[in-house]
Design an enzyme around this catalytic site. Sequence first.
Site, short mmCIF file in Angstrom:
data_model
loop_
_atom_site.label_atom_id
_atom_site.label_comp_id
_atom_site.label_asym_id
_atom_site.label_seq_id
_atom_site.Cartn_x
_atom_site.Cartn_y
_atom_site.Cartn_z
N ALA A 177 1.44 8.92 -1.16
CA ALA A 177 2.09 10.04 -1.83
C ALA A 177 3.34 10.49 -1.07
CB ALA A 177 1.12 11.22 -1.99
N CYS A 178 3.33 10.35 0.24
CA CYS A 178 4.52 10.55 1.05
C CYS A 178 5.22 9.20 1.07
CB CYS A 178 4.14 11.01 2.46
SG CYS A 178 5.56 11.28 3.52
N CYS A 186 5.05 -2.42 2.75
CA CYS A 186 5.24 -3.58 1.88
C CYS A 186 4.21 -4.66 2.19
CB CYS A 186 6.64 -4.16 2.09
SG CYS A 186 7.99 -3.05 1.66
N GLU A 232 4.69 -7.84 2.67
CA GLU A 232 5.14 -8.77 3.70
C GLU A 232 4.87 -8.22 5.10
OE1 GLU A 232 8.22 -8.98 0.27
OE2 GLU A 232 6.85 -7.49 1.15
N VAL A 238 0.87 -1.18 0.00
CA VAL A 238 0.00 0.00 0.00
C VAL A 238 0.90 1.22 0.00
CG1 VAL A 238 -1.81 1.26 1.22
CG2 VAL A 238 -1.78 -1.25 1.29
#
Length: 150
Positions: free
Chosen positions: A54-55, A61, A63, A51
């Site tokens: 923008a920052c 990740c 995992e 996911v």
Amino acid sequence: MDQRHLSPEEVNELINQSHKAKEHSYSPYSKFRVGAAVKTRDGRVFTGCNVENACYNLGVCAERNVIAKAVSEGDKDFIAIAIASDMETELISPCGACRQVMREFGCNWDVYLTKTDKSYEKMTVDELLPRSFGPDDLSKEKVPNIPSKH
């Protein structure tokens, strides 16, 4: 802790789940979709995907996402994780941060690195992160009476 090995059918199902999880990836910036599926000792399977944000440094990740999901559901006794991406000719491999998070839950569990055709290589967390630092290291002997610099 004894290691439970997955049957070939269980491996294929875990890999299939990781590829399905990849479909939910939110990766508008990198366009690099990753999915993961983790299997616990009691047979539960959790899935997660990357996911982005923008920052950039606030993204997570797949995992780490799936491990946090399993832990938040009360399960942290992992036996295997499968990781999927859209790379056709190379196996997907977890980043260093993900390797360290996996290590938090033991060294001797299986990691399946896959390609889009669902071919894979099996490794252990210990093979991915040799000589790692983990929870047991916190209780090892340290220098006594470290002076404070106040």
